[in-house]
Design an enzyme around this catalytic site. Structure first.
Site, PDB file in Angstrom:
ATOM      1  N   ASP A   1      39.738  66.037  33.411  1.00  0.00           N
ATOM      2  CA  ASP A   1      40.505  66.397  32.200  1.00  0.00           C
ATOM      3  C   ASP A   1      39.432  66.829  31.229  1.00  0.00           C
ATOM      4  OD1 ASP A   1      39.888  63.542  32.647  1.00  0.00           O
ATOM      5  OD2 ASP A   1      41.081  63.327  30.809  1.00  0.00           O
TER       6      ASP A   1
ATOM      7  N   ASP B   1      32.540  64.982  29.063  1.00  0.00           N
ATOM      8  CA  ASP B   1      31.863  64.466  27.786  1.00  0.00           C
ATOM      9  C   ASP B   1      30.655  64.134  27.881  1.00  0.00           C
ATOM     10  OD1 ASP B   1      31.513  63.288  25.190  1.00  0.00           O
ATOM     11  OD2 ASP B   1      33.442  62.188  25.017  1.00  0.00           O
TER      12      ASP B   1
ATOM     13  N   ARG C   1      49.233  59.873  27.342  1.00  0.00           N
ATOM     14  CA  ARG C   1      48.817  60.584  28.438  1.00  0.00           C
ATOM     15  C   ARG C   1      50.071  61.696  28.750  1.00  0.00           C
ATOM     16  NH1 ARG C   1      44.402  58.525  31.331  1.00  0.00           N
ATOM     17  NH2 ARG C   1      44.065  56.137  31.436  1.00  0.00           N
TER      18      ARG C   1
HETATM   19  C1  PRP Z   1      37.546  59.819  30.986  1.00  0.00           C
HETATM   20  C2  PRP Z   1      37.819  61.285  31.348  1.00  0.00           C
HETATM   21  C3  PRP Z   1      36.785  61.767  32.217  1.00  0.00           C
HETATM   22  C4  PRP Z   1      35.559  60.918  31.796  1.00  0.00           C
HETATM   23  C5  PRP Z   1      34.895  61.800  30.790  1.00  0.00           C
HETATM   24  O1  PRP Z   1      38.120  58.918  32.111  1.00  0.00           O
HETATM   25  O2  PRP Z   1      39.193  61.340  31.937  1.00  0.00           O
HETATM   26  O3  PRP Z   1      37.257  61.161  33.575  1.00  0.00           O
HETATM   27  O4  PRP Z   1      36.074  59.750  31.031  1.00  0.00           O
HETATM   28  O5  PRP Z   1      33.974  61.238  30.219  1.00  0.00           O
HETATM   29  P1  PRP Z   1      32.167  61.119  30.419  1.00  0.00           P
HETATM   30  O6  PRP Z   1      31.783  62.802  30.677  1.00  0.00           O
HETATM   31  O7  PRP Z   1      31.633  60.677  29.064  1.00  0.00           O
HETATM   32  O8  PRP Z   1      31.996  60.390  31.700  1.00  0.00           O
HETATM   33  P2  PRP Z   1      38.251  57.420  31.699  1.00  0.00           P
HETATM   34  O9  PRP Z   1      37.315  56.618  31.996  1.00  0.00           O
HETATM   35  O10 PRP Z   1      38.964  57.189  30.457  1.00  0.00           O
HETATM   36  O11 PRP Z   1      39.430  56.839  32.405  1.00  0.00           O
HETATM   37  P3  PRP Z   1      41.045  57.523  32.820  1.00  0.00           P
HETATM   38  O12 PRP Z   1      40.673  58.989  33.504  1.00  0.00           O
HETATM   39  O13 PRP Z   1      41.496  56.590  33.850  1.00  0.00           O
HETATM   40  O14 PRP Z   1      41.502  57.580  31.291  1.00  0.00           O
HETATM   41 MG    MG Z   2      40.710  57.223  29.537  1.00  0.00          MG
HETATM   42 MN    MN Z   3      38.978  60.015  33.963  1.00  0.00          MN
END
Ligand code: PRP
Ligand code: MG
Ligand code: MN
Length: 179
Positions: free
Chosen positions: A99, A102, A164
């Site tokens: 998704d 970052d 979500r």
């Molecule tokens: C979020 C998002 C990506 C990741 C990106 O997942 O869905 O997978 O963080 O961030 P980064 O580039 O800083 O690593 P999250 O850990 O929130 O888990 P989730 O998808 O279950 O919400």
């Molecule tokens: Mg998350």
């Molecule tokens: Mn994620």
């Protein structure tokens, strides 16, 4: 519109259009390669569903569950592997569906995981890319939209596991997470 949303960045229509564009591009690039498309739980759930419907090729579908935000607005920096890919991906072409990218830490972790499993190739398709957030070098191969350095929710992306299910991507009102 949800009351906690300050403004919508990408509407349902914008996202649908991006899915069509990316699905067509991936279909051209992977024709005859029978890739394994791997959605990253939980954030990628909605994008995964809409993207694979736009892919006009033979493809397998699987999921990987990794997390590092644990509901908050900033990466904890430590990644938890909650579920592995079930498919035997050795020698296969793998497309990771995310998704958002970052800090890049999650993507870096997953690319190491895929390399350790001896995949034929690994690429990533992300709905959102936040280049200003990077802490490590990480490049997305297919990108829906670039986003500014703001905390966004909706269309799979959560704050404290909520939002979500919004069909669009938006910016949360600051008072929602400063409470
Ligand atoms: C979020 C998002 C990506 C990741 C990106 O997942 O869905 O997978 O963080 O961030 P980064 O580039 O800083 O690593 P999250 O850990 O929130 O888990 P989730 O998808 O279950 O919400
Ligand atoms: Mg998350
Ligand atoms: Mn994620």
């Amino acid at each position: 519109m949800n009351n906690d949303i300050e403004r919508v960045l990408f509407s349902q229509e914008d996202i649908q259009e991006a899915c069509r564009r990316l699905g067509a591009q991936i279909s051209r690039d992977y024709e005859g390669k029978k890739p394994v498309v791997v959605g990253v739980l939980k954030g990628a759930i909605l994008f995964m569903v809409d993207l694979i419907k736009e892919m006009d090729i033979m493809t397998e579908v699987d999921f990987l569950d990794v997390s590092s935000y644990h509901g908050g607005v900033a990466s904890t920096g430590s990644i938890t592997l909650n579920r592995e890919i079930e498919t035997d991906i050795s020698g296969r072409h793998v497309i990771i569906v995310e998704d958002i990218i970052d800090t890049g830490l999650t993507l870096q972790y997953m690319l190491n995981y895929l390399n350790a499993h001896h995949v034929a190739s690994a690429k990533v398709c992300t709905l959102l890319d936040k280049p200003e957030g990077r802490k490590v070098t990480a490049k997305a191969d297919y990108v829906g939209f670039n986003v500014p350095n703001e905390f966004v929710v909706g269309y799979g992306l959560d704050y404290q596991e909520f939002y979500r299910n919004l069909p669009y991507v938006g910016v949360l009102k600051p008072d929602v997470y400063s409470e």
